[in-house]
Design an enzyme around this catalytic site. Structure first.
Site, PDB file in Angstrom:
ATOM      1  N   LYS A 282      -3.376  44.051   3.188  1.00 25.97           N
ATOM      2  CA  LYS A 282      -4.186  44.821   4.133  1.00 25.97           C
ATOM      3  C   LYS A 282      -4.766  43.899   5.214  1.00 25.97           C
ATOM      4  O   LYS A 282      -4.791  44.237   6.401  1.00 25.97           O
ATOM      5  CB  LYS A 282      -5.302  45.578   3.395  1.00 25.97           C
ATOM      6  CG  LYS A 282      -4.739  46.742   2.582  1.00 25.97           C
ATOM      7  CD  LYS A 282      -5.720  47.357   1.605  1.00 25.97           C
ATOM      8  CE  LYS A 282      -4.991  48.364   0.709  1.00 25.97           C
ATOM      9  NZ  LYS A 282      -5.782  48.943  -0.361  1.00 25.97           N
TER      10      LYS A 282
ATOM     11  N   GLN B  98     -11.422  48.238  -3.010  1.00 20.60           N
ATOM     12  CA  GLN B  98     -10.148  48.244  -3.728  1.00 20.60           C
ATOM     13  C   GLN B  98     -10.350  48.738  -5.164  1.00 20.60           C
ATOM     14  O   GLN B  98     -11.191  48.229  -5.897  1.00 20.60           O
ATOM     15  CB  GLN B  98      -9.542  46.822  -3.721  1.00 20.60           C
ATOM     16  CG  GLN B  98      -8.158  46.747  -4.324  1.00 20.60           C
ATOM     17  CD  GLN B  98      -7.094  47.506  -3.519  1.00 20.60           C
ATOM     18  OE1 GLN B  98      -7.080  47.479  -2.289  1.00 20.60           O
ATOM     19  NE2 GLN B  98      -6.208  48.207  -4.216  1.00 20.60           N
TER      20      GLN B  98
ATOM     21  N   ASP C 218     -10.072  55.262   3.475  1.00 23.20           N
ATOM     22  CA  ASP C 218      -9.181  55.604   2.356  1.00 23.20           C
ATOM     23  C   ASP C 218      -9.102  57.119   2.172  1.00 23.20           C
ATOM     24  O   ASP C 218      -8.221  57.612   1.469  1.00 23.20           O
ATOM     25  CB  ASP C 218      -9.712  54.980   1.051  1.00 23.20           C
ATOM     26  CG  ASP C 218      -8.955  53.713   0.672  1.00 23.20           C
ATOM     27  OD1 ASP C 218      -7.811  53.537   1.146  1.00 23.20           O
ATOM     28  OD2 ASP C 218      -9.504  52.905  -0.104  1.00 23.20           O
TER      29      ASP C 218
END
Ligand code: NAP
Length: 290
Positions: free
Chosen positions: A52, A96, A119
Site C-alpha cells: 500500500k 490493517q 476501506d
C-alpha cells in the site's frame, strides 16, 4: 477462455491516478495522503501494508506508516485513530486487519471517521452503499466491479453466485452486483458454509465470485460452461521452491476450471492488484472531498 488481467487493468488505473496527482500538484495544492496503521508483525499484514505504501509512492501520494506494538491496549489504538481523524493533513487511513485478539475490531472500525474510512468498512459507508449513495466501497468488491466494467462483461439479468458472506468481500459484492447499474442488474445468490447443494448452485451461476479462503475449493464440476469466474481467495501455502518460502493459492482450482470459463481471474494477477488500485481510488476521492 480469456484471463481477466487485473495487473494490467490496475496499471491503467494507477496511470490515471498519477495523471490526476500531477494536475493537483500543478495547481500548487497538497497531494492525497494515506496513512496505514499496522499493529504487530504478522507476515501477511506486513506485506499488504508495504504494498500500500509502495503504491502511494508510485502514483505520487503522500503516505504515512504507523507501526504499533502487538501488545498495545485497545485504548491506545483508539487514541491513535482519534489523532488521525483530527489530522487535516491526512485524507484517509486504514487500520490493517486482522488485529491482535485482545482488540475488538468492531470498536476500531466504529472509531474511524467515515469521511476518512477509505476501506469502506464503517456502518455509515456500508449503509450508503446499500442506499446507492456516494461512499467508499470496500476495495476488493470495488476492484472486481472495475474489472468487470473495463472488460465490458455483460452482467444484466445474469445469475451471479457470490460464495462467501464476509463484511468486507462477499456481502458488499452481492449488493453491488444486484444494484441497478452497469455492471450490476444481476440476480444474486449469496452462498456460505451452511448452504445446501453448493456444487449444483455454483453450476447454475453465469458469474461465480468466490471469496471463502479455502484453497482450490471450486473444482471443474462446480462450474457451468462459459461462466465468468472471479477468484478472490489468496491463501499462503508453504513452498520451499520459492524464495519467500510460500506461494499464494486461490479458492478456485484454476488449472482444472479455466477451460470451462469464458473469463477467469488468476490468483496473483487478478483481484489482488485491483484491490490495491481501489484503495488508491478511494484515497483520491477522500482528497477531493476536502
Ligand atoms: P472470511 O471473513 O473468512 O469469510 C469467509 C466466508 O466464506 C464466510 O462467509 C464463510 O461462511 C464462507 N465459507 C467458508 N468455508 C466455506 C465452505 N466450505 N463453503 C461455503 N462457504 C464457506 O473471509 P474474507 O475476508 O471474505 O476472505 C476470503 C478470501 O479472500 C481469503 O482467502 C482472503 O485472503 C481473500 N481476500 C483477498 C483479497 C484480495 O485482494 N485478493 C482481499 C480480501 C480477501 P460462514 O459465514 O458461514 O462462516
Amino acid at each position: 477462455m480469456q484471463l481477466l488481467d487485473g495487473k494490467s487493468c490496475s496499471q491503467q488505473i494507477r496511470q490515471e491516478i498519477a495523471q490526476r496527482v500531477a494536475e493537483i500538484k500543478a495547481t500548487g495544492s497538497r497531494v492525497p495522503h494515506l496513512a496505514a496503521v499496522l499493529v504487530g508483525n504478522d507476515g501477511a499484514s506486513e506485506t499488504y501494508v508495504a504494498f500500500k505504501v509502495k503504491d502511494c509512492q508510485e502514483v505520487g501520494f503522500d503516505s504515512t506508516l504507523i507501526r504499533m506494538d502487538e501488545n498495545i491496549s485497545e485504548q491506545e489504538l483508539l487514541d491513535k485513530i482519534g489523532e488521525l481523524n483530527a489530522d487535516d493533513s491526512i485524507d484517509g487511513f486504514i487500520v490493517q486487519l486482522p488485529l491482535p485478539a485482545h482488540i475488538d475490531e468492531n470498536k476500531v472500525i466504529l472509531a474511524i471517521d467515515p469521511k476518512k474510512d477509505v476501506d469502506g468498512f464503517c456502518p455509515e459507508n456500508v449503509g450508503n452503499l446499500i442506499l446507492g449513495l456516494p461512499t467508499y466501497v470496500s476495495a476488493t468488491p470495488n476492484g472486481i466491479m472495475e474489472l468487470l466494467r473495463r472488460y465490458q462483461i455483460e452482467t444484466e439479468g445474469k445469475h451471479c453466485v457470490v460464495l462467501g458472506r464476509s463484511n468486507i468481500v462477499g456481502t458488499p459484492m452481492a449488493i453491488l452486483m444486484s444494484r441497478k447499474s452497469n455492471p450490476g442488474n444481476a440476480t444474486v445468490t449469496i452462498a456460505h458454509s451452511r448452504t445446501k447443494n453448493l456444487a449444483a448452485l455454483c453450476r447454475s451461476a453465469d458469474i461465480l465470485i468466490v471469496a471463502i479462503g479455502k484453497t482450490e475449493f471450486v473444482t471443474a464440476d462446480m462450474v457451468k460452461d462459459g461462466a465468468v469466474v472471479i477468484d478472490v481467495g489468496q491463501t499462503r501455502v508453504r513452498d520451499s521452491s520459492k524464495k519467500s518460502g510460500f506461494r499464494m493459492v486461490g479458492d478456485v482450482d484454476f488449472d482444472k476450471v479455466k477451460d470451462k470459463c469464458s473469463y477467469i481471474t488468476y490468483v496473483t494477477g487478478g483481484v489482488g492488484p485491483m484491490t490495491r488500485a481501489s484503495l488508491l481510488q478511494n484515497t483520491l476521492k477522500a482528497h477531493s472531498r476536502l
